[in-house]
Motif scaffolding. Sequence first.
Motif, PDB file in Angstrom:
ATOM      1  N   PHE A  25       0.470  -1.203   0.070  1.00 29.73           N
ATOM      2  CA  PHE A  25       0.153  -0.327   0.439  1.00 29.73           C
ATOM      3  C   PHE A  25       0.832   0.933   0.375  1.00 29.73           C
ATOM      4  CE2 PHE A  25      -3.219  -3.039   1.409  1.00 29.73           C
ATOM      5  CZ  PHE A  25      -4.178  -3.063   0.789  1.00 29.73           C
ATOM      6  N   ASP A  26       0.797   1.938  -0.801  1.00 27.27           N
ATOM      7  CA  ASP A  26       1.341   3.414  -1.191  1.00 27.27           C
ATOM      8  C   ASP A  26       0.091   4.241  -0.233  1.00 27.27           C
ATOM      9  OD1 ASP A  26       2.227   5.772  -1.397  1.00 27.27           O
ATOM     10  OD2 ASP A  26       1.989   5.299  -3.410  1.00 27.27           O
ATOM     11  N   GLY A  27       0.840   4.840   1.374  1.00 29.04           N
ATOM     12  CA  GLY A  27      -0.198   5.724   2.028  1.00 29.04           C
ATOM     13  C   GLY A  27       0.273   7.139   1.899  1.00 29.04           C
ATOM     14  N   SER A  28       1.258   7.945   0.732  1.00 28.02           N
ATOM     15  CA  SER A  28       1.429   8.866   1.036  1.00 28.02           C
ATOM     16  C   SER A  28       0.994   9.856   0.633  1.00 28.02           C
ATOM     17  CB  SER A  28       2.394   8.817  -0.614  1.00 28.02           C
ATOM     18  OG  SER A  28       1.717   8.423  -1.807  1.00 28.02           O
ATOM     19  N   THR A  29      -0.655   9.499  -0.409  1.00 32.50           N
ATOM     20  CA  THR A  29      -1.752  10.326  -0.614  1.00 32.50           C
ATOM     21  C   THR A  29      -3.130   9.450  -0.118  1.00 32.50           C
ATOM     22  OG1 THR A  29      -1.800   9.725  -3.071  1.00 32.50           O
ATOM     23  CG2 THR A  29      -0.595  11.379  -2.361  1.00 32.50           C
ATOM     24  N   ILE A  84      -5.205   8.875   7.272  1.00 28.67           N
ATOM     25  CA  ILE A  84      -5.061   8.692   8.331  1.00 28.67           C
ATOM     26  C   ILE A  84      -4.978   6.981   8.281  1.00 28.67           C
ATOM     27  CG2 ILE A  84      -6.260   7.408  10.916  1.00 28.67           C
ATOM     28  CD1 ILE A  84      -7.920  10.124  11.239  1.00 28.67           C
ATOM     29  N   ILE A  85      -5.860   6.436   8.149  1.00 32.22           N
ATOM     30  CA  ILE A  85      -5.824   4.592   7.510  1.00 32.22           C
ATOM     31  C   ILE A  85      -4.557   4.960   6.696  1.00 32.22           C
ATOM     32  CG2 ILE A  85      -6.340   2.603   5.974  1.00 32.22           C
ATOM     33  CD1 ILE A  85      -9.198   3.449   6.882  1.00 32.22           C
ATOM     34  N   GLY A  86      -3.868   6.056   5.599  1.00 34.68           N
ATOM     35  CA  GLY A  86      -3.105   5.930   4.648  1.00 34.68           C
ATOM     36  C   GLY A  86      -1.251   5.655   5.146  1.00 34.68           C
ATOM     37  N   LYS A  87      -1.596   6.698   6.400  1.00 34.81           N
ATOM     38  CA  LYS A  87      -0.136   6.813   7.313  1.00 34.81           C
ATOM     39  C   LYS A  87      -0.181   5.380   8.039  1.00 34.81           C
ATOM     40  CE  LYS A  87      -1.443  10.397  10.134  1.00 34.81           C
ATOM     41  NZ  LYS A  87      -1.780  11.502  10.895  1.00 34.81           N
ATOM     42  N   ILE A  89      -0.804   1.899   7.295  1.00 32.50           N
ATOM     43  CA  ILE A  89      -0.851   1.038   6.366  1.00 32.50           C
ATOM     44  C   ILE A  89       0.142   1.530   5.078  1.00 32.50           C
ATOM     45  CG2 ILE A  89      -3.071   0.724   6.451  1.00 32.50           C
ATOM     46  CD1 ILE A  89      -3.552   1.026   3.421  1.00 32.50           C
ATOM     47  N   ASP A  90      -0.040   2.571   5.687  1.00 27.79           N
ATOM     48  CA  ASP A  90       1.742   2.748   4.298  1.00 27.79           C
ATOM     49  C   ASP A  90       3.259   1.291   4.423  1.00 27.79           C
ATOM     50  OD1 ASP A  90       2.966   4.220   1.769  1.00 27.79           O
ATOM     51  OD2 ASP A  90       4.780   5.088   3.914  1.00 27.79           O
ATOM     52  N   GLY A  91       3.044   0.838   3.045  1.00 27.46           N
ATOM     53  CA  GLY A  91       4.715   0.168   3.373  1.00 27.46           C
ATOM     54  C   GLY A  91       4.179  -1.639   2.995  1.00 27.46           C
ATOM     55  N   LEU A  92       2.802  -1.121   4.131  1.00 26.16           N
ATOM     56  CA  LEU A  92       2.332  -3.019   3.945  1.00 26.16           C
ATOM     57  C   LEU A  92       1.413  -3.472   3.211  1.00 26.16           C
ATOM     58  CD1 LEU A  92       0.381  -1.494   7.712  1.00 26.16           C
ATOM     59  CD2 LEU A  92       2.990  -2.938   7.048  1.00 26.16           C
ATOM     60  N   ASN A  93       1.668  -4.601   3.255  1.00 25.64           N
ATOM     61  CA  ASN A  93       0.302  -5.841   2.254  1.00 25.64           C
ATOM     62  C   ASN A  93      -0.330  -6.011   2.794  1.00 25.64           C
ATOM     63  OD1 ASN A  93       1.196  -8.003   4.179  1.00 25.64           O
ATOM     64  ND2 ASN A  93       2.835  -8.776   2.222  1.00 25.64           N
TER      65      ASN A  93
END
Length: 113
Positions: A25-29, A84-87, A89-93
Motif C-alpha cells: 500500500f502507498d499511503g502517501s496520498t 489516517i488509514i494511509g499513514k 498502512i503505508d508500505g504494508l501488504n
Amino acid sequence: MKNLLVVITIFILSACASTKKDFLFDGSTIESTQQGISKVSKRLKPMQQIEFMMALMAIQFSDVSSVNEIIGDPTMTSEMNYFIIGKKIDGLNYYGVLDLAKSSPTKVSVGAK
C-alpha cells in the motif's frame, strides 16, 4: 490454442493470488490509499472483503481513546478516513494490514441481529 488458454488462466490466477502478498500500500496520498484498498478489495472473496474492511476500520480507530474524539471529528464518523488509514498502512501488504488490525486495541466485529 488450448495451451495458450491454460497459460493465460494460470497467469491470471497467479496474479490474483500474489496481489495480497506482493502489493504494498502507498499511503502517501488519500488517492493512492483509496486506489490501493480498492485494488486489493476487488481481488478478495466476499468474506475476505468483510475481514479486510473491518481491519481497516480497526486501524482507523486504533488511536481513539474516547468517544469525544470521534464526535469532534466529522471525518471519523462519515466513512473511511483514507488519510489516517494511509499513514498507518503505508508500505504494508494485505497480511500486514490484517496483523496491524489484530494488534490494535480497537476491535471491530459484525453484530448479529
